[in-house]
Structure formats: structure tokens, C-alpha cells
Design an enzyme around this catalytic site. Structure first.
Site, short mmCIF file in Angstrom:
data_model
loop_
_atom_site.label_atom_id
_atom_site.label_comp_id
_atom_site.label_asym_id
_atom_site.label_seq_id
_atom_site.Cartn_x
_atom_site.Cartn_y
_atom_site.Cartn_z
N ARG A 39 1.04 -1.35 -0.12
CA ARG A 39 -0.06 -0.01 0.00
C ARG A 39 0.75 1.39 0.02
O ARG A 39 0.35 2.30 -0.05
CB ARG A 39 -1.01 -0.07 1.35
CG ARG A 39 -2.32 -0.37 1.00
CD ARG A 39 -3.09 -0.33 2.51
NE ARG A 39 -4.46 -0.16 2.28
CZ ARG A 39 -5.22 -1.19 2.64
NH1 ARG A 39 -5.04 -2.54 2.65
NH2 ARG A 39 -6.43 -0.96 2.91
N ARG B 216 -9.87 7.04 4.51
CA ARG B 216 -9.05 6.05 4.05
C ARG B 216 -9.12 6.31 2.48
O ARG B 216 -8.30 5.87 1.96
CB ARG B 216 -10.07 4.70 4.23
CG ARG B 216 -9.99 4.18 5.65
CD ARG B 216 -11.19 3.21 5.85
NE ARG B 216 -10.98 1.98 5.05
CZ ARG B 216 -11.94 1.00 4.89
NH1 ARG B 216 -13.01 1.32 5.49
NH2 ARG B 216 -11.66 -0.03 4.37
P1 AMP Z 1 -8.37 -3.49 4.27
O1 AMP Z 1 -9.29 -4.51 4.61
O2 AMP Z 1 -7.44 -3.87 3.24
O3 AMP Z 1 -9.09 -2.43 3.71
O4 AMP Z 1 -7.63 -2.99 5.52
C1 AMP Z 1 -8.28 -2.58 6.52
C2 AMP Z 1 -7.24 -1.81 7.41
O5 AMP Z 1 -6.04 -2.39 7.85
C3 AMP Z 1 -6.67 -0.44 6.67
O6 AMP Z 1 -7.56 0.50 6.68
C4 AMP Z 1 -5.36 -0.27 7.34
O7 AMP Z 1 -5.55 0.29 8.56
C5 AMP Z 1 -4.84 -1.52 7.46
N1 AMP Z 1 -4.13 -2.22 6.67
C6 AMP Z 1 -4.23 -3.17 5.70
N2 AMP Z 1 -3.14 -3.47 4.84
C7 AMP Z 1 -2.27 -2.67 5.29
C8 AMP Z 1 -1.02 -2.07 4.72
N3 AMP Z 1 -0.75 -2.74 3.51
N4 AMP Z 1 -0.44 -1.15 4.98
C9 AMP Z 1 -0.86 -0.23 6.07
N5 AMP Z 1 -2.00 -0.68 6.70
C10 AMP Z 1 -2.82 -1.56 6.10
#
Ligand code: AMP
Length: 231
Positions: A95, A177
Site C-alpha cells: 500500500r 481511507r
Molecule cells: P483492508 O481490509 O485491506 O481495507 O484493510 C483494513 C485496514 O487495515 C486499513 O484501513 C489499514 O488500517 C490496515 N491495513 C491493511 N493493509 C495494510 C497495509 N498494507 N499497510 C498499512 N495498513 C494496512
């Protein structure tokens, strides 16, 4: 290194709510590859009450990214547990450019590399409704107040239980986000486009339409994915 020998690694890139999770699970299942979602790994750590989960929670609830060092260690550890050489669909990782560089280095140590990066793309207004409208039952059934509402507002059709609105799906957090994506993650588009790894997928349609477009894009960019399911 030829793409066929690059190690069958596909990265799904795209803003929150674009469907990376849904599409990633399906792509992994159909190819017989591992689906690695860092959001799922963090949520599992949270449920298990580990120190990583507790540390990550404050960032997740605020819609911010968990620090790179934490994420890179988490992914490295997870990769060690996978069968060597197995195909991987990454969802939500990398990310940041720093995460992408760390992933490249970790894969290179195994003689592998990212083979294709699918950029799932949909207008921000659609993404906002998809996430901020999401509600789920304690049993895991997911509704959307805009696109797939329950019969009685706020309650599960199946069980009558109150629906949950995740902290990170609250409108303010969703705005954060989406902004974080634009600022920190979108630069990865250039990072992967330059070496010719990026394929664009229209992610505005329904789940099956998006999956068909994704499958076609991955097969074109990465013929090994098509030729070697299950391997
Ligand atoms: P997601 O389900 O992929 O939208 O991830 C939910 C949350 O987890 C995100 O809003 C971030 O806070 C954290 N997160 C997930 N993947 C990452 C990543 N590669 N780098 C940093 N934070 C992450």
C-alpha cells in the site's frame, strides 16, 4: 526473468471498497493460489487479541495505515509459512512504495517477482457508498443500505439480530481511507506501470462482470496464471 517463471504473483491494487477482497478470494480459489489479505491478517490478530492486533487497531479504526515496518514484518512472516513456489494473490499489500520495494526484495530472495498488478478502478462516489453503506450481521451476512438493504432497517433478515457498522466504515473514516489511498497508495500505479506490470480493470460493474474483466486482464498480463491453475 521471463514472466512465466516470475513466480505467479499477482497484486490487486485499488482504493478501499473497490472489491479487492471479494475478487481476491475468488481469483485465489480459481487459480489454486494463496490469497494474502493484510486487512484480514490484521483483523485476525485483533480478534486473537495479539499485541500486533492491539497496536494495529488504533490505525485501522481511524482509517490510517499501519506503519510500514509492522506490515512488512507481518507479510514476511506470513510468506515463510506458504508452500514454496505457490502462486499468491496479494490484496491490500503493498500500500506504499516502501512496502512495494520490501516485497520486491523479499520475493527476489526466493528468485521470484511480481508478475502482474491489476488496478481495480471505480469512481470515488461509488466506493464511498459501497463502504459507508456496509452493515454486517454477527453471523457474517453483509448488507449495503444503498445497494442491498435488509428488509427492516438495521436488523438481519435471517436472524433479526442488530446489524454492525464497522468503525472503519463510518463516513468520516471512509473519507480518511479514500484520502490516504490517493496520497500514499496511488503512487504505486506509477511504480508498477513503469516496468509494464500494470493492467487496468473496470471495477464499477457487478461482482461477476468485474471478475471476468480481472481474469482476462491477469491472463493477458501473466499467461502462466492461465496455463497453470492449481500449481
Ligand atoms: P483492508 O481490509 O485491506 O481495507 O484493510 C483494513 C485496514 O487495515 C486499513 O484501513 C489499514 O488500517 C490496515 N491495513 C491493511 N493493509 C495494510 C497495509 N498494507 N499497510 C498499512 N495498513 C494496512
Amino acid at each position: 526473468m521471463a514472466r512465466e517463471t516470475a513466480g505467479r504473483i499477482v497484486v490487486l491494487l485499488g482504493a478501499p471498497g473497490v472489491g479487492k477482497g471479494t475478487q481476491g478470494v475468488r481469483l485465489g480459489r480459481e487459480l489454486g493460489w494463496a490469497h494474502v489479505s493484510t486487512g484480514d491478517l490484521l483483523r485476525a490478530a485483533l480478534r486473537d487479541g495479539t499485541s500486533l492486533g492491539l497496536e494495529a487497531r488504533k490505525y485501522m479504526d481511524a482509517g490510517e495505515l499501519v506503519p510500514d515496518g509492522v506490515m512488512i514484518d507481518l507479510v514476511r512472516e506470513h510468506l515463510v509459512g506458504l508452500e514454496p513456489g505457490r502462486g499468491v494473490v496479494f490484496d491490500g499489500f503493498p500500500r506504499t512504495v516502501q512496502q512495494a520495494e520490501a516485497l520486491d526484495r523479499a520475493l527476489a530472495r526466493e528468485g521470484r517477482a511480481v508478475g502482474a498488478v491489476a488496478l481495480l478502478d471505480a469512481p470515488e462516489a461509488v466506493l464511498f457508498k459501497r463502504i459507508s453503506g456496509r452493515r454486517s450481521s454477527p453471523g457474517g451476512r453483509v448488507y449495503n443500505v444503498y445497494f442491498d438493504p435488509p428488509r427492516r432497517d438495521g436488523f438481519c433478515d435471517d436472524t433479526g439480530e442488530p446489524l454492525i457498522h464497522r468503525a472503519d466504515d463510518q463516513p468520516e473514516t471512509v473519507r480518511t481511507r479514500l484520502a490516504v489511498y490517493q496520497e500514499v497508495t496511488a503512487p504505486l500505479i506509477g511504480h508498477y506501470d513503469a516496468p509494464g506490470l500494470l493492467v487496468r480493470v473496470d471495477a464499477e460493474g457487478d461482482i461477476d462482470q468485474v471478475y471476468a474483466a480481472l481474469q482476462a486482464a491477469v491472463a493477458e498480463a501473466h499467461p502462466a496464471a492461465d496455463a497453470a491453475p492449481g500449481s
